[in-house]
Each structure stands twice: as C-alpha cells, then as structure tokens.
Design a protein around this motif. Structure first.
Motif, PDB file in Angstrom:
ATOM      1  N   LEU A 100       0.834  -1.206   0.000  1.00  0.00           N
ATOM      2  CA  LEU A 100       0.000   0.000   0.000  1.00  0.00           C
ATOM      3  C   LEU A 100       0.871   1.259   0.000  1.00  0.00           C
ATOM      4  N   GLU A 101       1.970   1.227   0.761  1.00  0.00           N
ATOM      5  CA  GLU A 101       2.872   2.378   0.790  1.00  0.00           C
ATOM      6  C   GLU A 101       3.465   2.663  -0.580  1.00  0.00           C
ATOM      7  N   ARG A 144     -10.398  -3.852 -14.091  1.00  0.00           N
ATOM      8  CA  ARG A 144     -11.287  -3.370 -13.030  1.00  0.00           C
ATOM      9  C   ARG A 144     -10.510  -3.097 -11.743  1.00  0.00           C
ATOM     10  N   LEU A 145      -9.560  -3.962 -11.419  1.00  0.00           N
ATOM     11  CA  LEU A 145      -8.762  -3.740 -10.215  1.00  0.00           C
ATOM     12  C   LEU A 145      -7.890  -2.505 -10.336  1.00  0.00           C
ATOM     13  N   SER A 146      -7.396  -2.221 -11.554  1.00  0.00           N
ATOM     14  CA  SER A 146      -6.544  -1.042 -11.736  1.00  0.00           C
ATOM     15  C   SER A 146      -7.321   0.247 -11.525  1.00  0.00           C
ATOM     16  N   ALA A 147      -8.649   0.195 -11.646  1.00  0.00           N
ATOM     17  CA  ALA A 147      -9.473   1.381 -11.433  1.00  0.00           C
ATOM     18  C   ALA A 147      -9.758   1.636  -9.960  1.00  0.00           C
ATOM     19  N   LEU A 148      -9.434   0.684  -9.098  1.00  0.00           N
ATOM     20  CA  LEU A 148      -9.691   0.844  -7.671  1.00  0.00           C
ATOM     21  C   LEU A 148      -8.533   1.558  -6.988  1.00  0.00           C
ATOM     22  N   SER A 149      -8.806   2.115  -5.827  1.00  0.00           N
ATOM     23  CA  SER A 149      -7.740   2.652  -4.999  1.00  0.00           C
ATOM     24  C   SER A 149      -6.963   1.496  -4.386  1.00  0.00           C
ATOM     25  N   GLY A 150      -5.788   1.808  -3.837  1.00  0.00           N
ATOM     26  CA  GLY A 150      -4.980   0.759  -3.234  1.00  0.00           C
ATOM     27  C   GLY A 150      -5.707   0.032  -2.105  1.00  0.00           C
ATOM     28  N   PRO A 151      -6.322   0.737  -1.144  1.00  0.00           N
ATOM     29  CA  PRO A 151      -7.045   0.034  -0.076  1.00  0.00           C
ATOM     30  C   PRO A 151      -8.194  -0.822  -0.597  1.00  0.00           C
ATOM     31  N   ALA A 152      -8.919  -0.347  -1.598  1.00  0.00           N
ATOM     32  CA  ALA A 152     -10.018  -1.146  -2.153  1.00  0.00           C
ATOM     33  C   ALA A 152      -9.486  -2.386  -2.858  1.00  0.00           C
ATOM     34  N   ARG A 153      -8.373  -2.218  -3.569  1.00  0.00           N
ATOM     35  CA  ARG A 153      -7.761  -3.371  -4.222  1.00  0.00           C
ATOM     36  C   ARG A 153      -7.321  -4.392  -3.170  1.00  0.00           C
ATOM     37  N   ALA A 154      -6.761  -3.912  -2.068  1.00  0.00           N
ATOM     38  CA  ALA A 154      -6.361  -4.806  -0.988  1.00  0.00           C
ATOM     39  C   ALA A 154      -7.565  -5.512  -0.376  1.00  0.00           C
ATOM     40  N   ALA A 155      -8.671  -4.792  -0.202  1.00  0.00           N
ATOM     41  CA  ALA A 155      -9.881  -5.413   0.347  1.00  0.00           C
ATOM     42  C   ALA A 155     -10.387  -6.523  -0.564  1.00  0.00           C
ATOM     43  N   TYR A 156     -10.381  -6.279  -1.863  1.00  0.00           N
ATOM     44  CA  TYR A 156     -10.847  -7.298  -2.815  1.00  0.00           C
ATOM     45  C   TYR A 156      -9.957  -8.532  -2.764  1.00  0.00           C
TER      46      TYR A 156
END
Length: 641
Positions: A100-101, A144-156
């Motif tokens: 995430l960093e 679709r994952l590239s359109a998410l923010s980092g935290p949302a991608r991590a949640a998925y």
C-alpha cells in the motif's frame, strides 16, 4: 473514470505483531508464492508489469522481522489453513502494508518510503519479466482492479485470495494503516466477485515470461561496458591473485567473486555434525537431529566439492528439484547427514533447515555428478523417517532416521502377503524395488517402505523424489497411518494410481472411502474413494475420485482436480460421478458425495436428482453431465471434473 490510489494513514508501530524470526522464516518459505501474489495484486498497476513483479518479490523478501521475541499476533487467524500460523498472519500484514505504501504519492517535503523506490534487489538486467497472459476474463478483472484505490484493491484481494470475511478484512486493513476500511470495502463491492481468477497465472509473479529490453540501446553501451570490465580485471590483478574459493572446484562452476558469508558456507570445517545420540534427548525429532553417518564424513575434498556444486553447479552437473523448491546455495553452513560410498558412487546428503540436498559422483572421478533437491520444511517425525540414498537398476536404497527400529518391504497390491524384513546396516537399507517406473495399466505390484519406531508403524512410498511420501487413510483432518488389515485392504485397489503423483513435491497421500453405492442392476455395491496428495509447498495438491465395482482389482479414476481444497482437511467434502455400463447393457450416471450431502442434481446431457448423497439415473453412452450437490448446511458444491 479511474480512481487514484489513496495514501493510507501511517500505522502505529505497536500494531505489528511480534513474531519469532524463525517461525516467520518458515512461514515465508512455505507460503512465499502466495505472499508475492498478494503483493503483486495490491501494488499499483501504474508501475508496469515488470516493476510490479520485481517490487512484489522485494517487498516479500523484506517482510521478515528483526527481533526474536515471541508473542501473539493481533491479526485474526482462521481456524484452519495457513492463517492459523501467526507467522503467516504477521508476514501478510507486513507485505500488505508495504504494498500500500508503494502506491503513495511522493511528496517534496518528506523522504520517500523504501517501498516507494525501485527495489535494489532482486534485479534482472537485459530482460523484462512479466506473468503469463491469461484469458479475457483475467484481463477484464485486471482492468477493473486497476481502477480501484490501493485500499479497495487490498480489500478485494483479502476477500478473494485469502477468503477472509469482511470483519477480518476490516481489521487487517486497519492494522495495515488504512484510514477508512469501510470505504475500501464499499469501493471493492463495485468489482464482481470473480475470486477464482485471482489464482490464475495472469497474477502469478513466480511463473514468469522473459523478453529482452531495448536491444539498440544495449548495443550502444556495450563498448563502454567492455571497457569498464577490462578496468575491473586490471584492478583485480593489481590487488592480488584470488584464493582457493575463486577457482572451479570439481564439477562446480567457477566463482569470480569472494563473499565471506558465501565462503563460510562452502567450508567443510563449518558443517554441522550432530552427535549420534542427540536425538534421544532432543525436544523435536526431525532432520535437525539426524547424526552425520557414512565412511566419508571426514573427506574434506569430497565435502567441499558437494558444497561448491550446491552453490554453483557446473554445466555438466545434472540438477533436479521438486516443484516449489528454492534454488541457490545454502544460506549458511548446512548440516551433514551422510557422506559415504554407496554402490558405485560417492554420496553426500546435506540439510539446511528448508531443503535436503543430495550430491552424488562416480567413485572413479567427478564426471556425471548429480545434485538433487527436495523441500522438507516443517517435516515432523513421520516425514523425516527416511531419505533416498541411491537409485540403481530399478532399486532404491534409503537412509533411515536414527529412531527407526525396523524396516520392511511391503507390496500394497497384496495386503495379505505380509511384510518382508529389509536388511539395515549403519542406517542404510538393502535395495528395495522401486515402483515408479511402472505404467498404471501394467502395474503388477507397488512396493513401499514400512518403518517402525516407538510411536508406531507407517508406510512410505517412493515417488521419484528424495523424501518418500507418507501414506495415510481416513477422513481428512483425522487421517491415520496405514496399519492393520483393514487399512491395507482399503489402499490395495488404488495403489497403482500413485504413479500419477510422481515428481510433484508430494508430502503425503491420503485415501478416503467417502461413499458406498448399491449398483442399480443389483450386482453389488461400488466403492467411492478420494485420494488426495498434499505437497511440501502447500499448493499444487492433486485429488483423484476413484470408483470401484465389486470384483474389480483396481479402481478407475472418475474425476480429478488440482489446486482445490476438496477432500482435504480444509474442506472435507467431495462430489464425483461416472458413466457406468450394467451387465445387461444399459448405461447409468452414478454419482456420490460425502455423508452430509443432502441432495445431488445432474444437469446437461443427463437430468436427475437425488435427495441424499447417492444418485443413479439412466443415461446414454458418452453423455456429459454437470453435478451439483447441496450439503446439510445449505452450502452448494460442484462435482470434480
């Protein structure tokens, strides 16, 4: 419109669970491919596939703790699987946080985080590395994952790859420094739950393709690189001639650089040699308490050749390794298990805490030397009972653990024939006929090694690897060693299919009779058996559902799968079907599930429903059907294909 990666708030240092470094190291080796995949999926796609691969490996390799104080992790652990290991939970948090960093925006007023900079190691020059391409579904998910923010991608990814419920996902994200975990979960809901695609090679940074970089630019700089190399050689000549460690050593490749730690690992005097009776007072019984045996344990020249070949095998050395076994030399001075003459070869067996390495060379020279690796991290008393010492003329010799009292040879296909004692001298068995060269259709015997110690008797089978696989029977999670007439008769019809699991890094194989089905023509009852092979690397498991009618000597494979939890301790359920021809000539679809299967439904080429765990319905020859089962809990499972 694509959303940008949001920098999470820095996490407090107290959030990190303190985990013993040795436990974390074992978890890192065991689950390294999964942790790298997690980092790769969470890293921002804007880095590009090549840098994402290298950064994912770099972040994972830096995730080990520095301290050695043991404590309980704050991250919730699931009741089964890898998440029951606090070392894995700790590493997952470290990898997630640094990934995430890496997506934070660099600011002028602050020093960049280490994870925001290009990784120093690993580096690959002249090549671009990227995962293998998947299909259209994987490409769509990646977009679709590239359109998410980092935290949302991590949640998925935590939902899909780690199978964590939202409560645990929220807690892990908060510990990793995400300011609003609820927003991340809500944003992740916008992407369809195609979680199975996360296991695709498209997202596997450990299975890579390589392509060259800009060849024209490399040609332009070639002349400068040659000049710099010549200057280095001149400087090396002025500093003095290299010592012993620089030169080729037997069949090892030459080494042109000195490194104190690497040279110490190649010093035979630094080898760990455990005393003969140390295992009797040890708190653990595994390879770490095996004594050094053999008539050549004092041959420094042989030991140095073995260590040098391990560190840098030459072009003439035949190297083999079980899947998932890390390559490269030992991280430090390993432990010597054996050095001696066996048949017509000099053999050295070494252990570095994670792998067993076997070096063999002819007694009349070093031409034709061989080096074999096998993962053994986490091996217990049962798995550390024997190691393959040599193979010759279709036979195999084993080096036995010091706690083994008796060794015998047994034919699995003849459960009533009894076991034949093997001669054992200095821990080495007499030659045992190896079954691995047989084809399933021509299988006439399957000889296994039977060992007995103070804790009981167990069977081990040669699957063309250094460490034989342990055979068990019973319901997953409660499986037991194959002892007694009942267990031996249960294994006999399915033994020849063990050949399908050779050279796959198999740790143990369990055979479980999950159903008995009366045949629709009244000619008897058929047995359904699930055979599951667990691997040392914790992935690549192989599952066979086998069907055997009365009077048949061998079972037939009805379905098979790989990398699925079915028929294992994590998911002790299985559903399989087969087209069966009755003696009268009619065809039937027969299907069976575990005892807690409430109903089975067949669709497609065959239609049928059963309100229990057994389905029998008329079918046509060659018909294809899709099976679905509903458990008593209401959960729906699919049939193995």
């Amino acid at each position: 419109m694509q959303s940008q990666d949001v920098a999470p708030r820095p996490a407090a240092e107290s959030v990190d669970p303190v985990v013993d470094v040795e436990r974390a190291e074992a978890a890192l080796v065991e689950h390294y491919p999964r942790l790298v995949r997690l980092a790769y999926l969470v890293l921002p796609p804007s880095l590009g596939r090549n840098r994402r691969v290298l950064t994912a490996h770099s972040l994972t390799q830096r995730a080990l703790p520095r301290g050695r104080t043991a404590a309980t992790p704050v991250i919730p652990a699931q009741s089964t699987g890898r998440d029951s290991d606090p070392g894995y939970a700790f590493l997952r948090l470290r990898v997630l946080r640094t990934a995430l960093e890496a997506g934070w925006t660099l600011k002028r007023a602050a020093w960049p985080k280490r994870s925001q900079l290009p990784p120093l190691l690993p580096q690959v020059w002249g090549l671009r590395l990227f995962p293998r391409s998947g299909g259209a579904d994987e490409l769509a998910l990646d977009q679709r994952l590239s359109a998410l923010s980092g935290p949302a991608r991590a949640a998925y990814v935590l939902r899909g790859l780690e199978k964590l419920p939202d409560g645990d996902v929220r807690e892990v994200l908060t510990a990793a420094g995400v300011e609003d975990a609820d927003d991340a979960l809500e944003e992740a809901d916008a992407v369809p739950g195609q979680y199975a695609l996360l296991d695709s090679p498209e997202f596997d940074p450990c299975s890579l393709q390589a392509r060259p970089t800009d060849l024209m630019r490399r040609r332009q700089h070639l002349r400068a690189a040659l000049a710099a190399g010549a200057a280095l050689l001149v400087c090396g000549a002025l500093l003095g001639l290299p010592g012993e460690g620089w030169a080729p050593d037997g069949p090892a490749a030459p080494s042109y650089a000195q490194n104190p730690a690497a040279e110490a690992a190649l010093d035979p005097a630094q080898l760990t040699k455990v005393p003969a009776l140390a295992w009797q007072s040890a708190t653990r019984t595994d390879f770490s308490v095996w004594p050094a045996r053999g008539d050549l344990t004092g041959d420094s020249a042989l030991l140095r050749r073995a260590l040098a070949v391990w560190a840098r095998p030459g072009e003439t050395v035949t190297v083999s390794a079980t899947p998932g076994t890390p390559a490269g030399g030992p991280p430090g001075a390993p432990q010597l298990l054996y050095a001696g003459t066996v048949d017509t070869a000099r053999v050295v067996i070494l252990y570095d805490g994670l792998r067993v390495a076997r070096y063999a060379e002819p007694t009349d020279g070093t031409a034709g030397a061989a080096l074999d690796f096998s993962r053994v991290d986490g091996a217990g008393r049962a798995e550390a009972s024997a190691v393959v010492l040599s193979r010759a003329d279709g036979n195999v010799r084993y080096l036995l653990a010091p706690w083994v009292k008796d060794a015998a040879e047994r034919d699995l296909l003849k459960p009533g024939a009894g076991a034949m004692d093997l001669g054992v001298r200095d821990g080495i068995t007499s030659p045992l006929s190896s079954p691995i060269g047989q084809q399933t259709g021509a299988c006439s015997s399957w000889n296994v090694l039977q060992v007995t110690d103070s804790t009981g008797t167990r069977l081990l089978t040669d699957l063309a690897e250094l460490v034989p696989a342990r055979l068990t029977t019973g319901r997953p999670g409660a499986a037991e060693d194959v002892t007694g007439a009942r267990a031996l008769h249960a294994w006999a019809p399915y033994s020849c299919w063990l050949g399908a699991m050779r050279s796959a890094g198999v740790r143990s194989v369990n055979a479980w009779s999950f159903a008995a089905q009366p045949l629709p023509d009244g000619t008897g009852t058929a047995d359904w058996v699930c055979t599951r092979a667990e691997t040392w690397r914790g992935g690549g498991e192989r599952v066979l559902a086998q069907f055997r009618t009365p009077g048949s000597k061998l079972g037939a494979v009805a379905a098979k799968a790989q990398n699925v939890p079915a028929c294992g301790a994590r998911d002790p359920h299985v559903l399989a079907g087969v087209l069966w021809k009755a003696k009268a000539g009619g065809w039937y679809l027969l299907a069976a599930g575990t005892a807690d299967t409430a109903s089975i439904t067949a669709t497609g080429g065959v239609q049928g429903t059963a309100r229990n765990n057994l389905l029998a319905t008329e079918a046509k020859q060659g018909a294809q059907a899709k099976l679905k089962g509903t458990l008593n809990s209401g959960r729906v499972i699919n049939g193995l294909q």
